[in-house]
Design a protein around this motif. Structure first.
Motif, short mmCIF file in Angstrom:
data_model
loop_
_atom_site.label_atom_id
_atom_site.label_comp_id
_atom_site.label_asym_id
_atom_site.label_seq_id
_atom_site.Cartn_x
_atom_site.Cartn_y
_atom_site.Cartn_z
N HIS A 43 0.84 -1.20 0.00
CA HIS A 43 0.00 0.00 0.00
C HIS A 43 0.88 1.26 0.00
O HIS A 43 0.69 2.17 0.82
CB HIS A 43 -0.93 -0.01 1.20
N LYS A 44 1.81 1.34 -0.93
CA LYS A 44 2.72 2.47 -0.99
C LYS A 44 2.01 3.79 -1.32
O LYS A 44 2.52 4.86 -0.99
CB LYS A 44 3.82 2.21 -2.02
N SER A 45 0.86 3.70 -1.96
CA SER A 45 0.13 4.92 -2.30
C SER A 45 -0.99 5.22 -1.31
O SER A 45 -1.85 6.06 -1.58
CB SER A 45 -0.45 4.80 -3.71
N ALA A 46 -0.99 4.53 -0.16
CA ALA A 46 -2.05 4.74 0.83
C ALA A 46 -2.07 6.19 1.32
O ALA A 46 -1.04 6.84 1.43
CB ALA A 46 -1.85 3.79 2.02
N LYS A 47 -3.26 6.65 1.61
CA LYS A 47 -3.44 7.99 2.19
C LYS A 47 -3.15 7.90 3.68
O LYS A 47 -3.67 7.02 4.38
CB LYS A 47 -4.89 8.44 1.97
N ILE A 48 -2.29 8.78 4.18
CA ILE A 48 -1.97 8.81 5.60
C ILE A 48 -2.81 9.90 6.26
O ILE A 48 -2.71 11.08 5.89
CB ILE A 48 -0.48 9.09 5.83
N MET A 49 -3.65 9.52 7.20
CA MET A 49 -4.55 10.47 7.85
C MET A 49 -4.20 10.60 9.33
O MET A 49 -3.94 9.60 10.01
CB MET A 49 -6.01 10.05 7.67
N LEU A 50 -4.20 11.83 9.81
CA LEU A 50 -3.88 12.12 11.20
C LEU A 50 -5.13 11.95 12.06
O LEU A 50 -6.16 12.60 11.82
CB LEU A 50 -3.33 13.53 11.33
N VAL A 51 -5.05 11.10 13.08
CA VAL A 51 -6.15 10.89 14.02
C VAL A 51 -5.88 11.74 15.26
O VAL A 51 -4.77 11.74 15.80
CB VAL A 51 -6.26 9.40 14.42
N CYS A 52 -6.89 12.47 15.70
CA CYS A 52 -6.68 13.37 16.83
C CYS A 52 -7.99 13.61 17.57
O CYS A 52 -9.07 13.18 17.13
CB CYS A 52 -6.12 14.70 16.35
N ILE A 71 -0.91 19.51 6.34
CA ILE A 71 -1.64 18.42 6.99
C ILE A 71 -3.04 18.31 6.41
O ILE A 71 -3.51 17.22 6.06
CB ILE A 71 -1.71 18.65 8.52
N LEU A 72 -3.73 19.43 6.32
CA LEU A 72 -5.12 19.42 5.85
C LEU A 72 -5.24 19.07 4.37
O LEU A 72 -6.14 18.33 3.96
CB LEU A 72 -5.76 20.78 6.11
N ARG A 73 -4.32 19.57 3.57
CA ARG A 73 -4.38 19.35 2.12
C ARG A 73 -3.88 17.97 1.71
O ARG A 73 -4.53 17.27 0.94
CB ARG A 73 -3.54 20.43 1.43
N ASP A 74 -2.73 17.58 2.24
CA ASP A 74 -2.07 16.38 1.75
C ASP A 74 -2.45 15.11 2.50
O ASP A 74 -2.27 14.01 1.99
CB ASP A 74 -0.54 16.55 1.83
N HIS A 75 -2.95 15.27 3.75
CA HIS A 75 -3.21 14.08 4.57
C HIS A 75 -4.65 14.00 5.04
O HIS A 75 -5.33 13.02 4.81
CB HIS A 75 -2.25 14.06 5.76
N GLY A 76 -5.12 15.01 5.72
CA GLY A 76 -6.48 14.99 6.24
C GLY A 76 -6.52 14.59 7.70
O GLY A 76 -5.56 14.05 8.26
N LEU A 77 -7.65 14.88 8.33
CA LEU A 77 -7.84 14.60 9.76
C LEU A 77 -9.03 13.68 9.98
O LEU A 77 -10.03 13.75 9.27
CB LEU A 77 -8.12 15.90 10.52
N VAL A 78 -8.89 12.83 10.99
CA VAL A 78 -10.04 12.13 11.56
C VAL A 78 -10.12 12.61 13.00
O VAL A 78 -9.25 12.29 13.82
CB VAL A 78 -9.90 10.60 11.51
N VAL A 79 -11.12 13.41 13.31
CA VAL A 79 -11.22 14.06 14.61
C VAL A 79 -12.27 13.34 15.46
O VAL A 79 -13.46 13.31 15.11
CB VAL A 79 -11.62 15.55 14.46
#
Length: 274
Positions: free
Chosen positions: A151-160, A182-190
């Motif tokens: 999964h080298k192209s997987a989206k990395i999302m920041l959990v917070c 962070i917001l543009r390239d990865h995204g958040l799960v809040v």
């Protein structure tokens, strides 16, 4: 119908110590993303903060990393990453996220990843010893390590939690380019508690609103209050933390006399199991 996008969940913190609440953040985030039908979570990573992170009362990084490893040991989809604690300085979150993406793509990420029952040892020099995948006694699963290769192209999302989202609005706390990155390239799960209003934090900021499509809000309807701060307070006061942290983490705290060298929960009538 398109296939779900592979996602790697990234949860960073001091983990001082790690609690069941931290583990639950990732479980809630995974459930929520799966319910959208757009994502498939392939891995969750818990990342202890660098020793230079500006926070009071941090125990040594090798202890915090060891406790995270123990906490994820029985959960096949979770792992921990030692990259940040091995840096000479604390790397900002945006930098660490991009570094993880680069390490996944160039195949070096497994050098810092602890999966499953990989062995952990701590020595008197306060360094954490990692058994490499080719070590005779290593139990690290090559199948788990291959998750990153597949999964080298997987989206990395920041959990917070909602406090991190709110901190984006604090003047001069975050570099503007890091927030946007962070917001543009990865995204958040809040993950938020029942009754909180993270949408106000999104609405109040032009930048956050611009990337609202990349922010997923998850409500923890069960809730708890097992914060690391309260865990440390309970230990200082000789109060029980059983069931508030993973059992192996509790055993590690007792063995290494962390936070209170005289910790005796239940004193003067401690349970025989202690």
């Amino acid at each position: 119908m398109s296939l779900p996008k592979s996602v790697i969940l990234y949860c960073a913190g001091s983990f001082n110590p790690i609690t069941n609440k931290h583990l639950r953040l990732l479980e809630l985030a995974r459930d929520a993303l799966h319910k959208t039908g757009q994502y498939k979570v392939v891995k969750g990573i818990l990342v202890p903060a660098n020793a230079k992170y500006a926070k009071d009362n941090l125990v040594a990084a090798h202890h915090r990393l060891a406790m995270v490893k123990l906490a994820v040991d029985s959960n096949a989809w979770l792992c921990t990453d030692s990259w940040e604690v091995e840096q000479s300085q604390w790397p900002p979150t945006a930098v660490a996220l991009d570094a993880l993406k680069d390490r996944i793509q160039d195949g070096t990420v497994s050098q810092c990843i602890y999966n499953g029952s990989a062995a952990i040892e701590s020595d008197s020099s306060t360094q954490l010893k990692r058994k490499r995948p080719n070590d005779t006694n290593s139990h690290e699963s090559s199948e788990e390590t291959d998750v990153f290769a597949r999964h080298k192209s997987a989206k990395i999302m920041l959990v917070c939690g909602s406090d991190l989202l709110r901190s984006f609005s604090v003047p001069d706390l975050w570099a503007k380019e890091h927030m946007e990155q962070i917001l543009r390239d990865h995204g958040l799960v809040v993950v938020v508690r029942e009754g909180s209003d993270p949408y106000q934090d999104i609405y109040s900021s032009d930048m956050i609103s611009k990337y609202s499509h990349n922010i997923h809000i998850v409500t923890d309807w069960l809730g708890d209050d097992f914060s690391s701060t309260k865990i440390r307070t309970a230990i200082r006061r000789n109060e029980s933390i059983k069931y508030a942290v993973p059992e192996p983490v509790l055993e590690y705290i007792l063995k290494h006399k962390l936070y209170n060298p005289n910790y005796r929960p239940g004193f003067p009538y401690p349970s025989s199991e202690w």
